[in-house]
Design an enzyme around this catalytic site. Structure first.
Site, PDB file in Angstrom:
ATOM      1  N   GLU A  98     -18.006  20.741  -7.961  1.00 24.78           N
ATOM      2  CA  GLU A  98     -18.079  21.978  -8.734  1.00 24.78           C
ATOM      3  C   GLU A  98     -19.329  22.695  -8.246  1.00 24.78           C
ATOM      4  O   GLU A  98     -20.443  22.376  -8.664  1.00 24.78           O
ATOM      5  CB  GLU A  98     -18.188  21.684 -10.231  1.00 24.78           C
ATOM      6  N   ASN A 148      -6.149   5.785 -32.239  1.00 28.38           N
ATOM      7  CA  ASN A 148      -6.676   5.009 -33.377  1.00 28.38           C
ATOM      8  C   ASN A 148      -6.877   5.838 -34.648  1.00 28.38           C
ATOM      9  O   ASN A 148      -7.438   5.362 -35.623  1.00 28.38           O
ATOM     10  CB  ASN A 148      -7.970   4.279 -32.990  1.00 28.38           C
ATOM     11  N   ASP A 179     -20.133  17.315 -11.190  1.00 28.49           N
ATOM     12  CA  ASP A 179     -20.537  18.409 -12.083  1.00 28.49           C
ATOM     13  C   ASP A 179     -21.745  19.157 -11.499  1.00 28.49           C
ATOM     14  O   ASP A 179     -22.679  18.525 -10.979  1.00 28.49           O
ATOM     15  CB  ASP A 179     -20.911  17.792 -13.440  1.00 28.49           C
ATOM     16  N   ASP A 223      -4.713  10.709 -29.421  1.00 26.42           N
ATOM     17  CA  ASP A 223      -5.559   9.829 -30.225  1.00 26.42           C
ATOM     18  C   ASP A 223      -4.739   8.641 -30.710  1.00 26.42           C
ATOM     19  O   ASP A 223      -3.808   8.805 -31.495  1.00 26.42           O
ATOM     20  CB  ASP A 223      -6.122  10.627 -31.418  1.00 26.42           C
TER      21      ASP A 223
END
Ligand code: BGC
Length: 537
Positions: free
Chosen positions: A277, A31, A215, A29
């Protein structure tokens, strides 16, 4: 787009690539809002370079209500503002490409998020309208349409149908969602849906994306002809028809979609790739997804829940190799991902190192889930911090997948270990103090350094180094669960699964060991307990 040199320069770079899966919200992260972001990834490119991976696979980075961790996509051609901007996405691609690392992104074609403009338009539009036809809306049964259209369970809990309120405020039609209600299924019989995904593939390919992870690739087309609606009480694969005629999964027609995608991939130089997948059964059905005019790879999930057992591992690995060989393809391997318990928790830390080193020597490509290289276990998540819709939709009877999605520990002595300057979206464990990248970086025996060495040595000695020849050892066979071994070219790989050292008659130079001290002399090598070695001859 500038020109870059890749570690594996050929068009089929993916065949033997090590692909590192980043769950963007959990990586780094930049920010301080507690959620990983693209700037965070950019800041860690040197880390990825030093690890020695060939490609990154980014789990969804799109605008999303996060009802299912980003697999509910509200806009396929944009970046979640919490993760960054399109300009930062381009910057990330350039930064990775500059280090020879390719980029695969997730594409989620079975369903959108319920915030998608098309779904919102469908809700506002009347029954029977073109806007509703992009999804699967049906009338309910019963006098007032109050009974769901069919008995279809959702993957995440009770039912796959949710009733809407019509624009005039009356209870209305129902829509189908194989996953959460916030994930309405597209109607792939609608040409607009097909066209829009081709547009999306071109959008990202134009920006330099090298490939796609598709997906639930097996579920797009459903049998909805002549008013028919699928019914299902469970998703046990054994209930699925295997001949391409199942109502929901692995239907013959799904392959037409991938043929049209492949044409788009081939518009690019190098051609873009895709990995499916696809949960299909029997395993031979998986090979249909990698026909030469369809996708390039299909995930093999067998090792995600395999026991640390020589006989079982041998069976799964040799079957996967043989199956893919029958169609001129190479297998894919994965020990962990964002949907399953982390391998270190599942089989143990030392065991997971041994298994990883063994798998990294197999032919084909290896998918490594971020944190796996650190030997990270699952996080312990207090119920009030849980995010996974599985937890909520099963009313807590299933805990869900959050444990595997906890952010990475980078540095320092206390949680959140440099992941964020703010409060992380899932809690990191204080007990991970010794597992941070900072600690492991300088420890030659760390899991991180094992992965670094293995990836290096794999590139040098194992890529393109021939087929697997299993080594039979009469004394320490697979049957008594002590030794599993094979040879590829001039490298032999031995995994000792037992808790005692094993001596084998072999000589060669030790390339790497997953744990413990290797003793070798007079044509004999002693492999430490629960450990894998690579020997060069
Ligand atoms: C993804 C899951 C997701 C589901 C629905 C799966 O295959 O890996 O994380 O919940 O698809 O999109």
């Amino acid at each position: 787009m500038s020109e870059f040199t890749f570690l594996t320069g050929s068009e089929d770079w993916w065949r033997q690539a090590v692909v590192y899966q980043i769950y963007p919200r959990s990586f780094a992260d930049a920010n301080g809002d507690g959620i990983g972001d693209l700037k965070g990834i950019i800041s860690r490119v040197p880390y990825l370079k030093a690890l020695g991976i060939d490609a990154v696979w980014l789990s969804p980075h799109y605008p999303s209500a996060l009802a299912d961790g980003g697999y509910d996509v509200d806009d396929y051609r944009n970046v979640d503002p919490r993760l960054g901007t399109l300009a930062e996405f381009d910057e990330m691609i350039d930064a990775l490409h500059a280090e020879g690392i390719r980029v695969i992104i997730d594409i989620v074609p079975n369903h959108s998020g319920s915030g998608h403009v098309w779904f919102q338009e469908a809700l506002r539009s009347p029954k029977g309208s073109p806007a509703r036809d992009r999804y699967i809306f049906r009338d309910g049964k019963g006098e007032n349409g109050e009974i769901r259209p069919s008995e279809l369970v959702s993957h995440f809990g009770p039912t796959a149908w949710t009733r809407i309120t019509e624009p005039d405020g009356t209870p209305g039609q129902w829509y189908m969602h194989l996953f959460a209600p916030e994930q309405p299924d597209f109607n792939w019989d609608n040409p607009e849906v097909r066209e829009d995904f081709l547009k999306t593939l071109r959008f990202w390919s134009d920006r330099g994306v090298d490939g796609y992870r598709v997906d639930v690739a097996h579920a797009l087309v459903k049998n909805l002809a002549n008013g028919h609606l699928p019914e299902r009480a469970s998703y046990d694969l054994s209930l699925v028809k295997h001949d391409g005629s199942d109502d929901l999964f692995d239907r013959d027609e799904v392959h037409d979609i991938y043929r049209s995608w492949r044409k788009v991939f081939n518009e690019y130089n190098p051609p873009r790739m895709a990995v499916a997948e696809a949960w299909v059964h029997p395993p031979v059905n998986a090979t249909r997804y990698v026909r030469s005019d369809e996708l390039h790879q299909v995930f093999n999930f067998d090792l995600l829940d395999a026991a640390f057992n020589a006989q079982q591992l041998y069976g799964l690995m040799s079957a996967a190799i043989d199956l893919m060989k029958s169609v001129g393809a190479l297998p894919t391997w994965a020990l962990s991902n964002h949907d399953s318990p982390r391998v270190a928790s599942r089989i143990g830390e030392v065991q997971s190192r041994a298994l990883a080193l063994f798998v990294l020597a197999l032919p084909g490509s290896c998918y490594v889930y971020a944190g796996q290289e650190l030997g990270l276990p699952d996080g312990v998540i207090p119920d009030e911090a849980r995010q996974d819709p599985i937890y909520f939709r099963t009313k807590g009877t299933q805990k869900g997948r959050d444990g595997a999605r906890v952010p990475l520990p980078w540095s320092g002595e206390a949680a959140p270990f440099g992941f964020t300057s703010g409060s992380p979206w899932l809690p990191l464990q204080e007990s991970w103090k010794e597992l941070t990248v900072e600690k492991q970086d300088t420890d030659p025996k760390s899991s991180l350094n094992l992965y670094r060495s293995a990836l290096n040595l794999r590139a040098e000695h194992l890529v393109d180094n021939g087929e697997v020849q299993w080594i039979e050892s009469p004394e320490h066979g697979r049957k008594n669960n002590s030794l599993l071994a094979f040879k590829r070219g001039n490298v032999s790989i031995y995994m000792n699964l037992s808790d005692t050292p094993i001596e084998v008659e072999v000589s060669g130079k030790l390339l790497v060991v997953s744990a413990g001290i290797v003793d070798g002399r007079d044509g004999k090598v002693t492999i430490p307990p629960v450990s894998t070695i690579w020997l060069h001859h």
